[in-house]
Design a protein around this motif. Sequence first.
Motif, PDB file in Angstrom:
ATOM      1  N   SER A  19       0.846  -1.207   0.000  1.00  0.00           N
ATOM      2  CA  SER A  19       0.000   0.000   0.000  1.00  0.00           C
ATOM      3  C   SER A  19       0.879   1.253   0.000  1.00  0.00           C
ATOM      4  O   SER A  19       2.084   1.191   0.263  1.00  0.00           O
ATOM      5  CB  SER A  19      -0.907   0.006   1.231  1.00  0.00           C
ATOM      6  OG  SER A  19      -0.112   0.291   2.368  1.00  0.00           O
ATOM      7  N   LEU A  20       0.246   2.381  -0.265  1.00  0.00           N
ATOM      8  CA  LEU A  20       0.996   3.636  -0.405  1.00  0.00           C
ATOM      9  C   LEU A  20       1.685   4.066   0.888  1.00  0.00           C
ATOM     10  O   LEU A  20       2.767   4.643   0.862  1.00  0.00           O
ATOM     11  CB  LEU A  20       0.039   4.738  -0.890  1.00  0.00           C
ATOM     12  CG  LEU A  20       0.700   6.048  -1.265  1.00  0.00           C
ATOM     13  CD1 LEU A  20       1.740   5.863  -2.359  1.00  0.00           C
ATOM     14  CD2 LEU A  20      -0.344   7.066  -1.710  1.00  0.00           C
ATOM     15  N   LYS A  21       1.050   3.767   2.029  1.00  0.00           N
ATOM     16  CA  LYS A  21       1.672   4.237   3.280  1.00  0.00           C
ATOM     17  C   LYS A  21       2.859   3.349   3.713  1.00  0.00           C
ATOM     18  O   LYS A  21       3.486   3.579   4.735  1.00  0.00           O
ATOM     19  CB  LYS A  21       0.617   4.291   4.389  1.00  0.00           C
ATOM     20  CG  LYS A  21       0.263   2.952   4.981  1.00  0.00           C
ATOM     21  CD  LYS A  21      -0.491   3.137   6.296  1.00  0.00           C
ATOM     22  CE  LYS A  21      -0.385   1.897   7.148  1.00  0.00           C
ATOM     23  NZ  LYS A  21      -1.214   1.875   8.310  1.00  0.00           N
ATOM     24  N   SER A  22       3.152   2.337   2.909  1.00  0.00           N
ATOM     25  CA  SER A  22       4.123   1.321   3.352  1.00  0.00           C
ATOM     26  C   SER A  22       5.576   1.702   3.125  1.00  0.00           C
ATOM     27  O   SER A  22       5.914   2.475   2.224  1.00  0.00           O
ATOM     28  CB  SER A  22       3.861   0.002   2.614  1.00  0.00           C
ATOM     29  OG  SER A  22       2.598  -0.483   2.950  1.00  0.00           O
ATOM     30  N   SER A  75       1.134  -9.280   1.926  1.00  0.00           N
ATOM     31  CA  SER A  75       0.298  -8.089   1.785  1.00  0.00           C
ATOM     32  C   SER A  75       0.813  -7.083   2.822  1.00  0.00           C
ATOM     33  O   SER A  75       0.723  -7.328   4.028  1.00  0.00           O
ATOM     34  CB  SER A  75      -1.161  -8.484   2.033  1.00  0.00           C
ATOM     35  OG  SER A  75      -1.886  -7.350   2.389  1.00  0.00           O
ATOM     36  N   LEU A  76       1.362  -5.981   2.336  1.00  0.00           N
ATOM     37  CA  LEU A  76       2.029  -5.039   3.252  1.00  0.00           C
ATOM     38  C   LEU A  76       1.254  -3.731   3.331  1.00  0.00           C
ATOM     39  O   LEU A  76       1.015  -3.074   2.315  1.00  0.00           O
ATOM     40  CB  LEU A  76       3.472  -4.776   2.762  1.00  0.00           C
ATOM     41  CG  LEU A  76       4.284  -3.756   3.566  1.00  0.00           C
ATOM     42  CD1 LEU A  76       4.456  -4.204   5.017  1.00  0.00           C
ATOM     43  CD2 LEU A  76       5.660  -3.531   2.925  1.00  0.00           C
ATOM     44  N   ASN A  77       0.880  -3.373   4.560  1.00  0.00           N
ATOM     45  CA  ASN A  77       0.220  -2.097   4.795  1.00  0.00           C
ATOM     46  C   ASN A  77       0.809  -1.520   6.085  1.00  0.00           C
ATOM     47  O   ASN A  77       0.224  -1.605   7.147  1.00  0.00           O
ATOM     48  CB  ASN A  77      -1.298  -2.298   4.914  1.00  0.00           C
ATOM     49  CG  ASN A  77      -2.026  -0.967   5.049  1.00  0.00           C
ATOM     50  OD1 ASN A  77      -1.557   0.058   4.531  1.00  0.00           O
ATOM     51  ND2 ASN A  77      -3.144  -0.966   5.760  1.00  0.00           N
ATOM     52  N   GLY A  78       2.007  -0.995   5.975  1.00  0.00           N
ATOM     53  CA  GLY A  78       2.747  -0.516   7.148  1.00  0.00           C
ATOM     54  C   GLY A  78       4.232  -0.616   6.832  1.00  0.00           C
ATOM     55  O   GLY A  78       4.620  -0.530   5.673  1.00  0.00           O
ATOM     56  N   THR A  79       5.043  -0.826   7.881  1.00  0.00           N
ATOM     57  CA  THR A  79       6.494  -0.897   7.641  1.00  0.00           C
ATOM     58  C   THR A  79       7.033  -2.287   7.961  1.00  0.00           C
ATOM     59  O   THR A  79       6.721  -2.857   9.005  1.00  0.00           O
ATOM     60  CB  THR A  79       7.205   0.184   8.472  1.00  0.00           C
ATOM     61  OG1 THR A  79       6.822   1.453   7.951  1.00  0.00           O
ATOM     62  CG2 THR A  79       8.727   0.061   8.369  1.00  0.00           C
ATOM     63  N   LEU A  80       7.861  -2.799   7.059  1.00  0.00           N
ATOM     64  CA  LEU A  80       8.492  -4.106   7.226  1.00  0.00           C
ATOM     65  C   LEU A  80       9.988  -3.961   6.962  1.00  0.00           C
ATOM     66  O   LEU A  80      10.393  -3.460   5.911  1.00  0.00           O
ATOM     67  CB  LEU A  80       7.886  -5.085   6.200  1.00  0.00           C
ATOM     68  CG  LEU A  80       8.622  -6.423   6.038  1.00  0.00           C
ATOM     69  CD1 LEU A  80       8.423  -7.298   7.264  1.00  0.00           C
ATOM     70  CD2 LEU A  80       8.127  -7.158   4.794  1.00  0.00           C
ATOM     71  N   ILE A  81      10.789  -4.384   7.956  1.00  0.00           N
ATOM     72  CA  ILE A  81      12.246  -4.329   7.795  1.00  0.00           C
ATOM     73  C   ILE A  81      12.777  -5.743   7.981  1.00  0.00           C
ATOM     74  O   ILE A  81      12.534  -6.354   9.022  1.00  0.00           O
ATOM     75  CB  ILE A  81      12.912  -3.434   8.891  1.00  0.00           C
ATOM     76  CG1 ILE A  81      12.159  -2.123   9.095  1.00  0.00           C
ATOM     77  CG2 ILE A  81      14.393  -3.198   8.604  1.00  0.00           C
ATOM     78  CD1 ILE A  81      12.290  -1.145   7.983  1.00  0.00           C
ATOM     79  N   VAL A  82      13.498  -6.250   7.009  1.00  0.00           N
ATOM     80  CA  VAL A  82      14.086  -7.588   7.164  1.00  0.00           C
ATOM     81  C   VAL A  82      15.593  -7.470   6.975  1.00  0.00           C
ATOM     82  O   VAL A  82      16.065  -6.942   5.956  1.00  0.00           O
ATOM     83  CB  VAL A  82      13.515  -8.594   6.133  1.00  0.00           C
ATOM     84  CG1 VAL A  82      13.945 -10.012   6.510  1.00  0.00           C
ATOM     85  CG2 VAL A  82      12.010  -8.501   6.039  1.00  0.00           C
ATOM     86  N   GLY A 105       2.301 -13.535   4.437  1.00  0.00           N
ATOM     87  CA  GLY A 105       1.168 -13.113   5.261  1.00  0.00           C
ATOM     88  C   GLY A 105       0.861 -11.631   5.120  1.00  0.00           C
ATOM     89  O   GLY A 105       1.319 -10.964   4.196  1.00  0.00           O
ATOM     90  N   SER A 106       0.086 -11.155   6.078  1.00  0.00           N
ATOM     91  CA  SER A 106      -0.397  -9.777   5.991  1.00  0.00           C
ATOM     92  C   SER A 106       0.235  -8.930   7.097  1.00  0.00           C
ATOM     93  O   SER A 106       0.039  -9.207   8.283  1.00  0.00           O
ATOM     94  CB  SER A 106      -1.924  -9.811   6.120  1.00  0.00           C
ATOM     95  OG  SER A 106      -2.407  -8.524   6.286  1.00  0.00           O
ATOM     96  N   VAL A 107       0.993  -7.924   6.696  1.00  0.00           N
ATOM     97  CA  VAL A 107       1.652  -7.050   7.679  1.00  0.00           C
ATOM     98  C   VAL A 107       0.856  -5.756   7.771  1.00  0.00           C
ATOM     99  O   VAL A 107       0.670  -5.062   6.763  1.00  0.00           O
ATOM    100  CB  VAL A 107       3.110  -6.746   7.266  1.00  0.00           C
ATOM    101  CG1 VAL A 107       3.750  -5.775   8.258  1.00  0.00           C
ATOM    102  CG2 VAL A 107       3.932  -8.021   7.158  1.00  0.00           C
ATOM    103  N   GLN A 108       0.390  -5.460   8.959  1.00  0.00           N
ATOM    104  CA  GLN A 108      -0.439  -4.264   9.191  1.00  0.00           C
ATOM    105  C   GLN A 108       0.153  -3.500  10.362  1.00  0.00           C
ATOM    106  O   GLN A 108       0.239  -4.051  11.460  1.00  0.00           O
ATOM    107  CB  GLN A 108      -1.858  -4.688   9.616  1.00  0.00           C
ATOM    108  CG  GLN A 108      -2.739  -5.224   8.537  1.00  0.00           C
ATOM    109  CD  GLN A 108      -3.450  -4.107   7.774  1.00  0.00           C
ATOM    110  OE1 GLN A 108      -3.349  -2.941   8.137  1.00  0.00           O
ATOM    111  NE2 GLN A 108      -4.140  -4.464   6.706  1.00  0.00           N
ATOM    112  N   ASN A 109       0.591  -2.314  10.185  1.00  0.00           N
ATOM    113  CA  ASN A 109       0.960  -1.479  11.339  1.00  0.00           C
ATOM    114  C   ASN A 109       0.899  -0.014  10.935  1.00  0.00           C
ATOM    115  O   ASN A 109       0.680   0.301   9.752  1.00  0.00           O
ATOM    116  CB  ASN A 109       2.321  -1.875  11.931  1.00  0.00           C
ATOM    117  CG  ASN A 109       3.439  -1.862  10.898  1.00  0.00           C
ATOM    118  OD1 ASN A 109       3.564  -0.908  10.126  1.00  0.00           O
ATOM    119  ND2 ASN A 109       4.234  -2.929  10.868  1.00  0.00           N
TER     120      ASN A 109
END
Length: 620
Positions: A533-536, A551-558, A570-574
């Motif tokens: 998503s745009l806010k990601s 499915s990313l809707n937030g921030t993901l750091i690996v 999975g679905s990342v929401q934050n």
Amino acid sequence: MADSTSDQLANLDISEFDCPNLQRNLNILSPDYVDLAKMLIQNGQSHVFDEWPEPGVDDDEKLAFFDQIARLNSSYPGGLVQYINNAKELLADSKAGKNAFDGFTPSVPTGENLTFADENFIKYEETGVKEAKNAAFVLVAGGLGERLGYNGIKVALPSETSTGTCFLQLYIESILALQEASCRLAEGEPLKEIPLAIMTSDDTHARTLALLESNAYFGMKSTQVSLVKQEKVACLADNDARLAVDPQNKYRIQTKPHGHGDVHSLLYSSGLLNKWHDAGVKWVLFFQDTNGLLFKAIPASLGVSATKQYQVNSLAVPRKAKEAIGGIAKLTHADGRTMVINVEYNQLDPLLRATINSEGDVNCETGFSPFPGNINQLILELESYIEELKKTGGAIKEFVNPKYKDATKTSFKSSTRLECMMQDYPKTLPPTARVGFTVMDIWLAYAPVKNNPEDAAKVPKGNPYHSATSGEMAIYRAHSLILKKAGVQIADPVMHAYNGQEVEVWPRIVWKPKWALTFSDVKRKIGGNCSVSLKSTMVLKGRNIFIEGLSLNGTLIVDAIDDAEVKVEGSVQNVGWTLENVDYKDTRIPEEIRIRGFRISKVDQLEGNFREPGNYCLKP
Ligand code: UGB
């Protein structure tokens, strides 16, 4: 000084010259310095001694003057005599209004046009990665960046602020990733280290070295990196090429930078080219200090060089009329000579007006200038490069750009100097040389940081800003578009103004070069139905991270070591990370942030750190 010149000077009797201020100081000078003094007088420079007092007064300063003259003499191919002669000729041409392109008619050349992700592009990328183990890289980083007005060195600026990776780190990590990937493909062959040379200047040298040393060379071996420092050249006070004495110090000649063209003579005189040749290097790749996208273009363009066996390959992008990047043109002389060469941005408009288009530098029906824009990334084939430099010593055709006081062109507003550009290297090549160019999509290849916020905001609508704001946003756009091509559903961007510049804001996606260097690498590491998503914000810092149906809707750091294989699904929401406007005039905010016009507020994220070898699955 060349031997024959020294012999001639030794035979001259200095007492015959009309320069009493020098003559009475002769006894403080070594024989070498007496020769330099004779050379100056012989070449119309006796005025530099006009203010010199009697012996015993300022003797140390007088010797320091000759130290400087010796440096200016030894750092220019052909010495100061050659510099003064070149200057006299170029100043006379400039006064006569003679254009370097007189007699030439420009036309649009044909080059290799690449389209990201098509079959051809993928094939060139593969070839380029294979060939990379035979490459050496050269970063020209001697420029002060007057247009940007940043107080530090430009290579220390963050390329983007999600990770804070500075340009130099990004470049070195890209070269190391290429080295690793290329050597992996050449199974059984011994590992080859890709050398990196950095051209610095007095303005940048100490800070570049300190940046490297305080960061352990960003993972590169220190022996892999060579710094070569360019010297400034003497300023010229008038049309007779009289050296300009520093108004603050009568024992110094004023000096200014000579331009990025110095890189050729420095590589030659430092012995690096022969060293690389002996180590099996075939290609030398030149690049600039602040283009965060450039390594996205390197595999394919090196593939083009290798496939077409180009001796010179210039990288180019579609160019907007009046954009401050040179245009690549085919020039045909009335006598039949032709060359494909960069025409610098300030020369293109007058050349076009004088020849084929009375409107000058304007866009054509495509909305771009018909002349591809030079992004000053050059790939030279080493063998023929060395052969050419043996003839020229690396001297590049120079130009002079004096600011005259009035139309009589008899005096200058301030001193001037000769300049040269690295992309003018092909000018001395024979017509049989294989000179080509490769045009890439702008979004993939070019987003330099050159303009300060105030100037960027004044760029004509539709032209690129070339600012810290646009440079960072272009990195997010490129990563988003690459993932989109690989099948990830990426939200459409929005327009937002930062520091008075309207830019496209995409999801903030960044990966380390070792995660993926080519489009095929990206495709191998993405599977299932993924969306962002745009806010990601998504940051991937590991070689073996695989994204599956995310499915990313937030921030993901690996972040993972090479021996850790991580599957993310999975679905990342934050709440994620948000962008807050800041004003470039707000001096409470660090300069490298405020020149972007935004600050990232790191509110919430899902973070996976994998520091032990093994197989992992990161699932919220
Ligand atoms: N540089 C040096 O290392 N030494 C110097 O003396 C001067 C510069 P600028 P410029 O791609 O946008 C060039 O000043 O010269 C380094 C091309 O000529 O940023 O205005 C400096 O550190 C132009 O055709 O750019 O324009 C930096 O890394 C076009 O391609 C590099 O040289 C334009 O770049 C460029 O210096 C562009």
